[in-house]
Design an enzyme around this catalytic site. Structure first.
Site, PDB file in Angstrom:
ATOM      1  N   LYS A 250       0.842  -1.211   0.000  1.00 37.43           N
ATOM      2  CA  LYS A 250       0.000   0.000   0.000  1.00 37.43           C
ATOM      3  C   LYS A 250       0.876   1.261   0.000  1.00 37.43           C
ATOM      4  O   LYS A 250       0.675   2.163  -0.800  1.00 37.43           O
ATOM      5  CB  LYS A 250      -0.914   0.038   1.243  1.00 37.43           C
ATOM      6  CG  LYS A 250      -1.841  -1.140   1.396  1.00 37.43           C
ATOM      7  CD  LYS A 250      -2.742  -0.998   2.606  1.00 37.43           C
ATOM      8  CE  LYS A 250      -2.042  -0.987   3.941  1.00 37.43           C
ATOM      9  NZ  LYS A 250      -1.333  -2.240   4.298  1.00 37.43           N
TER      10      LYS A 250
ATOM     11  N   ARG B  18      -9.862   1.260   8.453  1.00 39.00           N
ATOM     12  CA  ARG B  18      -9.458  -0.107   8.759  1.00 39.00           C
ATOM     13  C   ARG B  18     -10.564  -0.872   9.469  1.00 39.00           C
ATOM     14  O   ARG B  18     -10.419  -2.053   9.759  1.00 39.00           O
ATOM     15  CB  ARG B  18      -8.261  -0.054   9.686  1.00 39.00           C
ATOM     16  CG  ARG B  18      -6.955  -0.411   9.047  1.00 39.00           C
ATOM     17  CD  ARG B  18      -5.915  -0.300  10.133  1.00 39.00           C
ATOM     18  NE  ARG B  18      -4.744  -1.036   9.838  1.00 39.00           N
ATOM     19  CZ  ARG B  18      -3.672  -0.520   9.242  1.00 39.00           C
ATOM     20  NH1 ARG B  18      -3.665   0.729   8.835  1.00 39.00           N
ATOM     21  NH2 ARG B  18      -2.613  -1.265   9.054  1.00 39.00           N
TER      22      ARG B  18
ATOM     23  N   ARG C   4      11.847  -5.898   4.638  1.00 43.36           N
ATOM     24  CA  ARG C   4      11.548  -4.468   4.485  1.00 43.36           C
ATOM     25  C   ARG C   4      12.508  -3.635   5.340  1.00 43.36           C
ATOM     26  O   ARG C   4      12.830  -3.988   6.457  1.00 43.36           O
ATOM     27  CB  ARG C   4      10.114  -4.171   4.927  1.00 43.36           C
ATOM     28  CG  ARG C   4       9.895  -2.654   5.052  1.00 43.36           C
ATOM     29  CD  ARG C   4       8.475  -2.237   5.154  1.00 43.36           C
ATOM     30  NE  ARG C   4       7.739  -2.892   6.205  1.00 43.36           N
ATOM     31  CZ  ARG C   4       6.429  -2.799   6.343  1.00 43.36           C
ATOM     32  NH1 ARG C   4       5.740  -2.085   5.473  1.00 43.36           N
ATOM     33  NH2 ARG C   4       5.804  -3.424   7.311  1.00 43.36           N
TER      34      ARG C   4
ATOM     35  N   ARG D  25      11.144  -1.921  11.014  1.00 40.09           N
ATOM     36  CA  ARG D  25      10.121  -1.396  11.926  1.00 40.09           C
ATOM     37  C   ARG D  25       9.952  -2.280  13.157  1.00 40.09           C
ATOM     38  O   ARG D  25      10.007  -3.499  13.035  1.00 40.09           O
ATOM     39  CB  ARG D  25       8.777  -1.268  11.186  1.00 40.09           C
ATOM     40  CG  ARG D  25       8.613   0.093  10.540  1.00 40.09           C
ATOM     41  CD  ARG D  25       7.421   0.212   9.659  1.00 40.09           C
ATOM     42  NE  ARG D  25       6.201  -0.469  10.074  1.00 40.09           N
ATOM     43  CZ  ARG D  25       5.089  -0.500   9.357  1.00 40.09           C
ATOM     44  NH1 ARG D  25       5.060   0.127   8.188  1.00 40.09           N
ATOM     45  NH2 ARG D  25       4.019  -1.124   9.773  1.00 40.09           N
TER      46      ARG D  25
ATOM     47  N   ARG E   7      -1.126  -8.588  13.162  1.00 38.56           N
ATOM     48  CA  ARG E   7      -1.608  -7.600  12.176  1.00 38.56           C
ATOM     49  C   ARG E   7      -2.412  -8.286  11.076  1.00 38.56           C
ATOM     50  O   ARG E   7      -3.422  -7.761  10.603  1.00 38.56           O
ATOM     51  CB  ARG E   7      -0.422  -6.833  11.586  1.00 38.56           C
ATOM     52  CG  ARG E   7       0.115  -5.786  12.561  1.00 38.56           C
ATOM     53  CD  ARG E   7       1.550  -5.421  12.290  1.00 38.56           C
ATOM     54  NE  ARG E   7       1.779  -4.809  10.997  1.00 38.56           N
ATOM     55  CZ  ARG E   7       2.974  -4.760  10.400  1.00 38.56           C
ATOM     56  NH1 ARG E   7       4.034  -5.291  10.983  1.00 38.56           N
ATOM     57  NH2 ARG E   7       3.098  -4.162   9.232  1.00 38.56           N
TER      58      ARG E   7
HETATM   59  P1  AP5 Z   1       4.849  -1.633   1.895  1.00 40.68           P
HETATM   60  O1  AP5 Z   1       4.599  -0.747   0.728  1.00 40.68           O
HETATM   61  O2  AP5 Z   1       5.626  -1.085   3.052  1.00 40.68           O
HETATM   62  O3  AP5 Z   1       3.486  -2.319   2.395  1.00 40.68           O
HETATM   63  P2  AP5 Z   1       2.268  -1.728   3.223  1.00 40.68           P
HETATM   64  O4  AP5 Z   1       1.055  -2.404   2.687  1.00 40.68           O
HETATM   65  O5  AP5 Z   1       2.314  -0.247   3.233  1.00 40.68           O
HETATM   66  O6  AP5 Z   1       2.642  -2.334   4.628  1.00 40.68           O
HETATM   67  P3  AP5 Z   1       2.519  -1.783   6.117  1.00 40.68           P
HETATM   68  O7  AP5 Z   1       3.187  -2.834   6.965  1.00 40.68           O
HETATM   69  O8  AP5 Z   1       3.028  -0.386   6.247  1.00 40.68           O
HETATM   70  O9  AP5 Z   1       0.996  -1.850   6.335  1.00 40.68           O
HETATM   71  P4  AP5 Z   1       0.280  -1.947   7.654  1.00 40.68           P
HETATM   72  O10 AP5 Z   1      -1.097  -1.792   7.196  1.00 40.68           O
HETATM   73  O11 AP5 Z   1       0.579  -3.147   8.470  1.00 40.68           O
HETATM   74  O12 AP5 Z   1       0.953  -0.766   8.521  1.00 40.68           O
HETATM   75  P5  AP5 Z   1       0.582   0.769   8.766  1.00 40.68           P
HETATM   76  O13 AP5 Z   1       1.835   1.523   8.720  1.00 40.68           O
HETATM   77  O14 AP5 Z   1      -0.558   1.191   7.940  1.00 40.68           O
HETATM   78  O15 AP5 Z   1       5.582  -2.954   1.337  1.00 40.68           O
HETATM   79  C1  AP5 Z   1       6.065  -3.962   2.207  1.00 40.68           C
HETATM   80  C2  AP5 Z   1       7.440  -4.475   1.734  1.00 40.68           C
HETATM   81  O16 AP5 Z   1       7.283  -5.159   0.504  1.00 40.68           O
HETATM   82  C3  AP5 Z   1       8.463  -3.342   1.452  1.00 40.68           C
HETATM   83  O17 AP5 Z   1       9.725  -3.776   1.791  1.00 40.68           O
HETATM   84  C4  AP5 Z   1       8.331  -3.106  -0.067  1.00 40.68           C
HETATM   85  O18 AP5 Z   1       9.536  -2.582  -0.634  1.00 40.68           O
HETATM   86  C5  AP5 Z   1       8.019  -4.524  -0.555  1.00 40.68           C
HETATM   87  N1  AP5 Z   1       7.168  -4.565  -1.742  1.00 40.68           N
HETATM   88  C6  AP5 Z   1       6.150  -3.715  -2.080  1.00 40.68           C
HETATM   89  N2  AP5 Z   1       5.580  -4.100  -3.233  1.00 40.68           N
HETATM   90  C7  AP5 Z   1       6.234  -5.245  -3.618  1.00 40.68           C
HETATM   91  C8  AP5 Z   1       6.104  -6.133  -4.733  1.00 40.68           C
HETATM   92  N3  AP5 Z   1       5.186  -5.923  -5.702  1.00 40.68           N
HETATM   93  N4  AP5 Z   1       6.933  -7.189  -4.795  1.00 40.68           N
HETATM   94  C9  AP5 Z   1       7.860  -7.409  -3.826  1.00 40.68           C
HETATM   95  N5  AP5 Z   1       8.060  -6.603  -2.769  1.00 40.68           N
HETATM   96  C10 AP5 Z   1       7.242  -5.535  -2.663  1.00 40.68           C
HETATM   97  O19 AP5 Z   1       0.033   0.682  10.270  1.00 40.68           O
HETATM   98  C11 AP5 Z   1       0.890   0.342  11.344  1.00 40.68           C
HETATM   99  C12 AP5 Z   1       0.066   0.237  12.616  1.00 40.68           C
HETATM  100  O20 AP5 Z   1      -0.537   1.516  12.918  1.00 40.68           O
HETATM  101  C13 AP5 Z   1      -1.124  -0.741  12.567  1.00 40.68           C
HETATM  102  O21 AP5 Z   1      -0.721  -2.063  12.863  1.00 40.68           O
HETATM  103  C14 AP5 Z   1      -2.036  -0.138  13.661  1.00 40.68           C
HETATM  104  O22 AP5 Z   1      -1.586  -0.479  14.938  1.00 40.68           O
HETATM  105  C15 AP5 Z   1      -1.857   1.364  13.480  1.00 40.68           C
HETATM  106  N6  AP5 Z   1      -2.850   1.954  12.557  1.00 40.68           N
HETATM  107  C16 AP5 Z   1      -2.590   2.590  11.370  1.00 40.68           C
HETATM  108  N7  AP5 Z   1      -3.733   3.018  10.806  1.00 40.68           N
HETATM  109  C17 AP5 Z   1      -4.742   2.662  11.639  1.00 40.68           C
HETATM  110  C18 AP5 Z   1      -6.154   2.807  11.595  1.00 40.68           C
HETATM  111  N8  AP5 Z   1      -6.779   3.412  10.554  1.00 40.68           N
HETATM  112  N9  AP5 Z   1      -6.883   2.312  12.625  1.00 40.68           N
HETATM  113  C19 AP5 Z   1      -6.286   1.704  13.685  1.00 40.68           C
HETATM  114  N10 AP5 Z   1      -4.955   1.533  13.794  1.00 40.68           N
HETATM  115  C20 AP5 Z   1      -4.190   2.001  12.776  1.00 40.68           C
END
Ligand code: AP5
Length: 213
Positions: A13, A88, A127, A160, A171
Site C-alpha cells: 500500500k 481499517r 523491508r 520497523r 496484524r
Molecule cells: P509496503 O509498501 O511497506 O506495504 P504496506 O502495505 O504499506 O505495509 P505496512 O506494513 O506499512 O501496512 P500496515 O497496514 O501493516 O501498517 P501501517 O503503517 O498502515 O511494502 C512492504 C514491503 O514489501 C516493502 O519492503 C516493499 O519494498 C516490498 N514490496 C512492495 N511491493 C512489492 C512487490 N510488488 N513485490 C515485492 N516486494 C514488494 O500501520 C501500522 C500500525 O498503525 C497498525 O498495525 C495499527 O496499529 C496502526 N494503525 C494505522 N492506521 C490505523 C487505523 N486506521 N486504525 C487503527 N490503527 C491504525
C-alpha cells in the site's frame, strides 16, 4: 483523485501510494506514518498508540477518526488524496463518508491489493524503512543504492519495531477480522476495485493505473 488503499500489512500500500501520489499531485496520507511520527515525537497520541502498534493491534476508532478529520480539513486534501491505512474498520469507513461528504471533486474510489499471507511474511522480513522521511525499501526487490542509507534523505534505514513475527501474525489477524469487512462494505457500494499485488512493483503500479482509468 480520492482513493483509499486497502490491503494486508506488507501488501505494498505504502509503496504504491507514494508513487501514485507523486504522479497525480495529491497528498499521500498514511495513518501508520502519522502514528509513527507521533510516537517519535512523544505526543499523548504517540504514547497511547505505541504499545498497541508494537503488539500488532488497532488503535481505537475515535482517535483515528479525529486524526483523519483534522488531516482532510487541510487545504492540500480538498481536491484529492490517497488514503493508506484508513479506514481499517467499518466504523471508520462509515465516519469517513460524513467527513468527505461536503468535499468537492470526484467520488471515493477504493482499491484492494490482493497478496496471500505467505508472501506477506517474506516481504515484511526484508523491508527497511526510513524513520526520517518514510521511504520504504526491500532488500531484494527495491534496495537502497547504498547499504542501509535512505536514497531520498540520507538517514539510516531501520526494520520497523512491529515487523517481528508475532506482531505480523497479529496484524494479519486484525486485517482478516476487522479490515476485510471494510472491503465488503465498499463492494456493496460498487466502489471497490481489486488488483493483484504480486509481481514486480512497476507491474503492480501499471495494473493499478489501468484499474483506475
Ligand atoms: P509496503 O509498501 O511497506 O506495504 P504496506 O502495505 O504499506 O505495509 P505496512 O506494513 O506499512 O501496512 P500496515 O497496514 O501493516 O501498517 P501501517 O503503517 O498502515 O511494502 C512492504 C514491503 O514489501 C516493502 O519492503 C516493499 O519494498 C516490498 N514490496 C512492495 N511491493 C512489492 C512487490 N510488488 N513485490 C515485492 N516486494 C514488494 O500501520 C501500522 C500500525 O498503525 C497498525 O498495525 C495499527 O496499529 C496502526 N494503525 C494505522 N492506521 C490505523 C487505523 N486506521 N486504525 C487503527 N490503527 C491504525
Amino acid at each position: 483523485m480520492k482513493l483509499i488503499f486497502i490491503g494486508p500489512p506488507g501488501s505494498g500500500k505504502g509503496t504504491q501510494a507514494q508513487q501514485l501520489a507523486a504522479r497525480h499531485g495529491v497528498p499521500h496520507i498514511s495513518t501508520g506514518d502519522m502514528l509513527r511520527e507521533a510516537v517519535a515525537d512523544g505526543t499523548e497520541l504517540g504514547k497511547k498508540a505505541a504499545p498497541i502498534m508494537a503488539a500488532g493491534g488497532l488503535v481505537p476508532d475515535d482517535l483515528m477518526i479525529g486524526i483523519i478529520k483534522d488531516r482532510l480539513s487541510r487545504d492540500d486534501a480538498h481536491k484529492g488524496f490517497i488514503l493508506d491505512g484508513f479506514p481499517r474498520t467499518v466504523e471508520q469507513a462509515e465516519k469517513l463518508e460524513g467527513i468527505v461528504a461536503g468535499n468537492e471533486g470526484e467520488k471515493l474510489k477504493v482499491l484492494q491489493l490482493l497478496v496471500p499471507d505467505e508472501a506477506i511474511v517474506k516481504r515484511i522480513a526484508l523491508r527497511r524503512s526510513c524513520p526520517q522521511c518514510g521511504a520504504v525499501y526491500h532488500l531484494e526487490h527495491n534496495p537502497p543504492t547504498k547499504d542501509n542509507v535512505c536514497d531520498r534523505c540520507g538517514a539510516g534505514l531501520i526494520a520497523r519495531p512491529d515487523d517481528n513475527e508475532s506482531a505480523v501474525r497479529k496484524r494479519l489477524e486484525a486485517f482478516h477480522r476487522q479490515t476485510l469487512p471494510v472491503a465488503t462494505y465498499y463492494k456493496s457500494k460498487s466502489a471497490l476495485r481489486e488488483v493483484d499485488g504480486q509481481g514486480p512493483i512497476d507491474e503492480v503500479f501499471e495494473r493499478i493505473e489501468k484499474s483506475l482509468a
